[in-house]
Design a protein around this motif. Structure first.
Motif, mmCIF file in Angstrom:
data_model
loop_
_atom_site.group_PDB
_atom_site.id
_atom_site.type_symbol
_atom_site.label_atom_id
_atom_site.label_comp_id
_atom_site.label_asym_id
_atom_site.label_seq_id
_atom_site.Cartn_x
_atom_site.Cartn_y
_atom_site.Cartn_z
ATOM 1 N N ARG A 103 0.821 -1.217 0.000
ATOM 2 C CA ARG A 103 0.000 0.000 0.000
ATOM 3 C C ARG A 103 0.854 1.267 0.000
ATOM 4 O O ARG A 103 0.541 2.233 -0.707
ATOM 5 N N ASN A 138 -6.424 -2.918 -2.064
ATOM 6 C CA ASN A 138 -5.792 -1.606 -2.229
ATOM 7 C C ASN A 138 -6.472 -0.803 -3.324
ATOM 8 O O ASN A 138 -6.706 0.410 -3.170
ATOM 9 N N ILE A 147 -7.669 4.760 0.759
ATOM 10 C CA ILE A 147 -6.404 4.025 0.728
ATOM 11 C C ILE A 147 -5.389 4.566 1.736
ATOM 12 O O ILE A 147 -4.407 3.902 2.056
#
Length: 539
Positions: A103, A138, A147
Motif C-alpha cells: 500500500r 488496495n 487508501i
C-alpha cells in the motif's frame, strides 16, 4: 469467514485460499460469479492458445524462424486506425511501475509526479494469495478514497495527493493460473481473475473520477491471444452495462513472436487499445527461449545486450513506426536503476545511464517511458519534458525499414565467467525473495522483477546447451556452472550472514535455479515451478 459467505457456494466453484477478515469485500458472491463466468466462457480458448505456443516452439527448435505472417498481410498493409485515445491518457511521458500489494508503494507511485502509474499483479508481485487479494483491496480502497493509512512503525501518514498519476492495472499473463480458485475442477486463469475482480469492483466508479478501466497486458505471443482479450472485454463491458470501448489497454511487446504481429495485435484490439510498450527485459528472455536451440542466435553476457544495438534497436524502431502509423502510443521501456544511497558519484553515474537511455527512446520517437523508482521520475522528465507536446504521435517513422533479418540479428560480444557469476547471484537472490512473497526486489542498485531471473537462468541454459566458449577459451559445462554457482553462494552466504540465510528460502532457490539452468529442455517460465513452491508454502 466461511466459503459460502464469499460466493464459493456456487456450483463448481471452490476457493482454496484462506479467507481472512476483509477478503469478503473482494470475494463477494457476485464478483465470484462474474469471474467464474469469464473462466467458463474463455478458459478453454486460453488453454488452446497456450498449447499452440508449445507447438510453435517445436518448429522453432527444429530451425524455423519467426517471421511476418503471410495470412495477415492485408492487415499490415491496410488503412485503419485504433479508436481515439481518452484525454487522460494523452500525456504519458513518464510512467512508474510497482507491485500492487504494497500500500505504501502504491501511494508513493501515485504521488510520484509521473503522468501514469502501472500497478502490477504480474512480474513485480509474487502471486501469493494474500498479495493478490491484498492488491485488489488496495485498488478498491483507492477508488473509494480510503487508501490512506498510518505506518505504525514510525507514525507517518500516507495518502494520495490531489495531483496523482493515471492508474493502469497489469493482470497476470495468459500462462499463469490462480491455484487458489477452482472452477469446475480446474484452476482458473490468473489473467481473468485479476482483470475480472478489478473490473467488476471498480469499473462503474471510474467515470466519476474522469477516467476509465485502463490495463496493461503482458506476454502475449500472437494476435489470436489479443483477440481473446478483446472478446473478454466485449463480454465484460456488456455484462456490467458499460459502453463497448470503455476499457483501454496498452500491450507489452515482450515476446519475440509478438514483434512480428504488432499490426495484427493493434487491429484485434483496435476498439480498446491505446498503445504498445517495449518490454525489453522479458523480450531478451523470450529471444533466448524461442531461439535457444539455434546456434546462430547465441547471446553474449546480458550486460552487452543493450537497447541501442542489433535486434533490440530494430524492435524499438519498428514499434514506434507501427504504433504511430495506427494512431497508437509507442511506450519506451524500463529504467531499472534506483538511487544509490551514501555514494553521490555512483548515484549520479546511475542517473546518467537513465538520461542516456531516455534520450535514445525520445530520439527514436517513443511517446513516454518507464521508471521503477519515484526519484527517477524527474530524471526521465528532463528528457521527455523537452517534447514539443505531450506525445510524439504525429511523428511518422517512414524512414525505418525493419524486416525479419533486423529483428533477429543477435548482439555480439563476450561470454565471460563474470557474466555467469552475475546470472547466479541475481537469479538466485530474486527467486529467494519471490518465494518469500516479494516480486519487486532491489539488487545491486537495480529494481529487479521476474524477467531478471528468467534472463539469468535461460542465458546459462543456452550456454550449456551449445557448450559455448568463454572469452578465456574455456567451455561452459555443467561442472563449470556448478563450481561457479557453489562459489557465488558461499560468498553470498558469508555476506548476508547465517541468520538471514537460514531464515530465507535459499536452498529452494538454489535448487530451482540449478535445475532450470541444466534442464534438457528450456522451461517456458521459471514462475510456473516457483508458483507451485509458493502455493506449497501457503499450504
Amino acid at each position: 469467514m466461511s466459503q459460502s459467505a464469499v460466493g464459493a457456494n456456487q456450483d463448481g466453484v471452490k476457493i482454496r485460499g484462506k479467507v481472512k477478515p476483509g477478503y469478503e469485500r473482494v470475494l463477494t458472491a457476485d464478483a465470484i460469479a462474474f469471474v467464474a463466468e469469464l473462466e467458463r466462457k474463455f478458459g478453454a480458448r486460453r488453454r488452446e492458445l497456450l498449447a499452440a505456443r508449445a507447438e510453435r516452439q517445436k518448429r522453432f527448435d527444429a530451425g524455423e524462424l519467426p517471421d511476418f505472417l503471410a495470412e495477415t498481410k492485408s492487415i499490415r498493409e491496410g488503412d485503419w486506425k485504433v479508436a481515439p485515445i481518452p484525454a487522460d491518457l494523452l500525456d504519458r511521458r513518464v510512467e512508474i511501475t510497482g507491485p500492487v500489494d504494497n500500500r505504501k508503494m502504491v501511494i508513493n507511485a501515485l504521488n510520484s509526479g509521473a503522468q501514469s502509474y502501472m500497478t502490477d499483479f504480474e512480474d513485480a508481485a509474487a502471486p501469493t494469495w494474500d498479495n493478490m487479494i491484498g492488491g485488489q483491496l488496495n485498488l478498491i480502497d483507492y477508488w473509494d478514497g480510503k487508501i490512506g493509512f498510518t505506518d505504525e512503525s514510525n507514525g507517518k501518514t500516507y495518502n494520495v495527493s490531489d495531483k496523482h498519476a493515471v492508474l493502469n492495472v497489469r493482470p497476470r499473463g495468459w500462462h499463469l493460473d490462480e491455484a487458489h480458485v477452482e472452477i469446475d475442477g480446474l484452476p482458473m486463469s490468473g489473467s481473468l481473475f485479476d482483470f475480472g475482480l478489478y473490473f467488476f469492483h471498480n469499473a462503474k466508479k471510474l467515470k466519476a473520477h474522469k477516467t476509465g478501466p485502463y490495463f496493461y497486458l503482458p506476454k502475449m505471443e500472437s494476435h489470436k491471444e489479443a483477440r481473446l482479450w478483446n472478446d473478454v472485454f466485449v463480454h465484460s463491458q456488456k455484462a456490467l452495462g458499460i459502453p463497448n470501448g470503455s476499457i483501454k489497454v496498452t500491450v507489452l511487446i515482450e515476446t519475440l513472436p509478438a514483434a512480428f504481429e504488432m499490426h495484427e495485435i493493434l487491429y484485434e484490439l483496435k476498439d480498446h487499445i491505446v498503445g504498445l510498450n517495449c518490454g525489453r527485459w522479458d523480450y531478451i528472455f523470450s529471444y533466448i527461449k524461442r531461439l535457444g536451440k539455434n546456434p546462430n542466435y547465441l547471446l553474449p553476457d546480458r550486460a552487452q545486450v543493450v537497447m541501442g544495438k542489433n535486434f533490440l534497436n530494430a524492435y524499438s524502431l519498428l514499434l514506434v513506426k507501427t504504433c504511430h502509423e495506427r494512431g497508437a502510443f509507442a511506450m519506451g521501456g524500463m529504467a531499472a536503476q534506483i538511487p544509490v544511497k551514501g555514494d553521490e558519484a555512483a548515484n549520479e553515474a546511475a542517473f546518467n545511464k537513465v538520461r542516456a537511455d531516455k534520450e535514445r527512446e525520445s530520439t527514436n520517437g517513443h511517446d513516454g517511458t518507464w521508471v521503477a523508482h519515484p526519484d527517477l521520475v524527474p530524471v526521465a522528465m528532463e528528457i521527455f519534458g523537452k517534447l514539443t507536446g505531450p506525445n510524439q504521435l504525429a511523428r511518422q517513422r517512414q524512414d525505418v525499414h525493419v524486416g525479419q533479418k533486423e529483428l533477429l540479428e543477435p548482439h555480439q560480444g563476450e561470454r565471460t565467467e563474470e557474466g555467469m557469476r552475475e546470472c547466479c547471484r541475481v537469479g538466485v537472490q530474486y527467486i529467494e525473495a519471490w518465494l518469500g512473497g516479494r516480486g519487486a526486489v532491489p539488487l545491486y542498485n537495480l529494481m529487479e522483477d521476474a524477467a531478471t531471473a528468467e534472463i539469468s537462468r535461460t542465458q546459462i541454459w543456452q550456454w550449456l546447451y551449445h557448450a559455448a566458449k568463454l572469452s578465456d577459451g574455456r567451455t561452459v559445462t555443467p561442472e563449470l556452472f556448478q563450481n561457479v554457482l557453489d562459489d557465488e553462494m558461499k560468498t553470498l552466504r558469508a555476506t548476508l550472514g547465517e541468520t538471514r540465510w537460514t531464515q530465507g528460502h535459499f536452498d529452494e532457490a538454489i535448487r530451482l535455479f540449478a535445475e532450470m539452468a541444466t534442464a534438457e529442455e528450456c522451461e517456458e517460465f521459471l514462475t510456473l515451478p516457483a508458483y507451485r513452491l509458493l502455493v506449497s508454502h501457503e499450504n
